[in-house]
Write a protein that holds these residues in place. Structure first.
Motif, PDB file in Angstrom:
ATOM      1  N   PHE A 115      32.076  80.535  31.553  1.00  0.00           N
ATOM      2  CA  PHE A 115      32.787  81.553  30.794  1.00  0.00           C
ATOM      3  C   PHE A 115      33.092  81.112  29.366  1.00  0.00           C
ATOM      4  CE2 PHE A 115      35.145  85.488  30.620  1.00  0.00           C
ATOM      5  CZ  PHE A 115      34.562  86.221  31.641  1.00  0.00           C
ATOM      6  N   ASP A 117      31.684  80.650  25.283  1.00  0.00           N
ATOM      7  CA  ASP A 117      30.900  81.495  24.381  1.00  0.00           C
ATOM      8  C   ASP A 117      30.267  80.611  23.327  1.00  0.00           C
ATOM      9  OD1 ASP A 117      32.956  80.870  22.627  1.00  0.00           O
ATOM     10  OD2 ASP A 117      33.760  82.911  22.532  1.00  0.00           O
ATOM     11  N   SER A 132      30.307  85.011  31.251  1.00  0.00           N
ATOM     12  CA  SER A 132      31.027  85.706  30.180  1.00  0.00           C
ATOM     13  C   SER A 132      30.144  86.766  29.530  1.00  0.00           C
ATOM     14  CB  SER A 132      31.549  84.709  29.134  1.00  0.00           C
ATOM     15  OG  SER A 132      30.515  84.094  28.411  1.00  0.00           O
ATOM     16  N   HIS A 137      32.135  89.364  27.660  1.00  0.00           N
ATOM     17  CA  HIS A 137      33.006  88.448  26.916  1.00  0.00           C
ATOM     18  C   HIS A 137      32.234  87.345  26.205  1.00  0.00           C
ATOM     19  CE1 HIS A 137      36.674  90.176  28.631  1.00  0.00           C
ATOM     20  NE2 HIS A 137      36.039  90.219  29.790  1.00  0.00           N
ATOM     21  N   GLY A 138      30.925  87.414  26.243  1.00  0.00           N
ATOM     22  CA  GLY A 138      30.114  86.391  25.606  1.00  0.00           C
ATOM     23  C   GLY A 138      29.335  86.965  24.441  1.00  0.00           C
ATOM     24  N   ARG A 174      39.700  81.613  29.263  1.00  0.00           N
ATOM     25  CA  ARG A 174      38.900  82.755  28.811  1.00  0.00           C
ATOM     26  C   ARG A 174      38.514  83.708  29.940  1.00  0.00           C
ATOM     27  NH1 ARG A 174      34.370  83.138  26.941  1.00  0.00           N
ATOM     28  NH2 ARG A 174      34.799  84.567  25.224  1.00  0.00           N
TER      29      ARG A 174
END
Length: 290
Positions: A115, A117, A132, A137-138, A174
């Motif tokens: 998770f 980035d 992620s 979320h990435g 995260r």
């Protein structure tokens, strides 16, 4: 149907790239009585440069590889087969998820949450950030698309034990709070077989099973790139994964992170083949998307 995706997101051609071939040499197709879906030839990165904007290694090559993976998985599922995708590393996951209905439930078995980035990852490898990415979320550069590929609320993160260093603490912080987490210690406390059976029976709709082999304790499987202690022993993994792998609603399964360079005599590849044959049993009909 077995599909090889020899993607190593470091761009350095590490042993994960040779894992599909190693598993085939160990007799995987014969053990599973599986059809041969060939190899996604575009799924190789040869540029280890970290993109200065996204922070991802070979972002352009990764997008090309992901698109090729998506096309192959769509083809296999549309043809009525259930794909078993052999990585490579976990960077194969976004390409797979693009081929799945957005309502797909993801069973994600891994030692790491994946998770990070492009900023927080110490390596820039897309395998640091695949979960992620698929939950939105990435970095979009990893897929060329904005937004989530799957609903985080339908993701189950299982068997992880993130490191206690700064990177591990950042990664844990995260994680989308709607993702359902069951770290290795809690999973074992509840009973791996009970957890697997509950998940397999728990919800309606299609599902995908992703297994990073570093979920296994390095005492049983040291031939992975990023081993973490206190993982699942082989019997625990079999108990967890068997009901998931045999669920009628399963669209397919991906297996990643066997490092063939750390397995010169092939003993660990043979053990992985034995385990996959045990958990998959006799092949069943493919589940249908929707």
């Amino acid at each position: 149907m077995v599909v090889d995706v020899p993607l190593d997101s470091s761009g350095a051609g590490r042993g994960e790239e040779r894992a599909p071939a190693a598993l085939r040499r160990a007799g995987l197709l014969q053990s599973l009585a599986a059809d041969d879906g060939g190899q996604v030839d575009e799924a190789r990165l040869r540029d280890a440069t970290r993109d200065p904007v996204s922070g991802v290694i070979d972002a352009a090559g990764l997008c090309r590889a992901g698109a090729a993976v998506t096309a192959r998985i769509v083809e296999v599922i549309a043809g009525g087969s259930r794909p078993l995708v052999l990585g490579g590393d976990c960077a194969i996951l976004p390409g797979i998820c693009r081929a799945l209905p957005p309502v797909t439930e993801l069973w994600f078995v891994d030692a790491h949450p994946d998770f990070l980035d492009g900023t927080t990852s110490p390596t820039g490898e897309a395998a640091d950030m695949d979960l992620s990415v698929v939950t939105g979320h990435g970095p979009a550069a990893a897929t060329g698309l904005d937004g989530p590929l799957l609903d985080p609320d339908r993701v189950h993160l299982l068997g992880h034990r993130p490191s206690s260093d700064d990177s591990g603490r950042v990664e844990v912080a995260r994680i989308d709070p709607t993702i359902r987490q069951l770290p290795a210690a809690e999973l074992l406390r509840q009973g791996a077989g009970a957890v697997g059976a509950s998940l397999a029976a728990g919800e309606d709709g299609p599902a995908w099973l992703h297994l990073d082999l570093d979920a296994v304790d390095p005492r049983d499987l040291p031939a992975v790139t990023y081993p973490e202690p206190d993982g699942l022993r082989w019997p625990d993994l079999v108990a967890l994964v068997t009901p998931l792998a045999r669920a009628d609603r399963l669209l397919g399964m991906s297996v990643t992170d066997l490092n063939a360079d750390e397995d010169p005599d092939g003993r660990y590849a043979r053990r992985v083949v034995e385990v996959l044959a045990e958990v998959l049993g006799r092949p069943g009909p493919a589940a249908r998307p929707g």
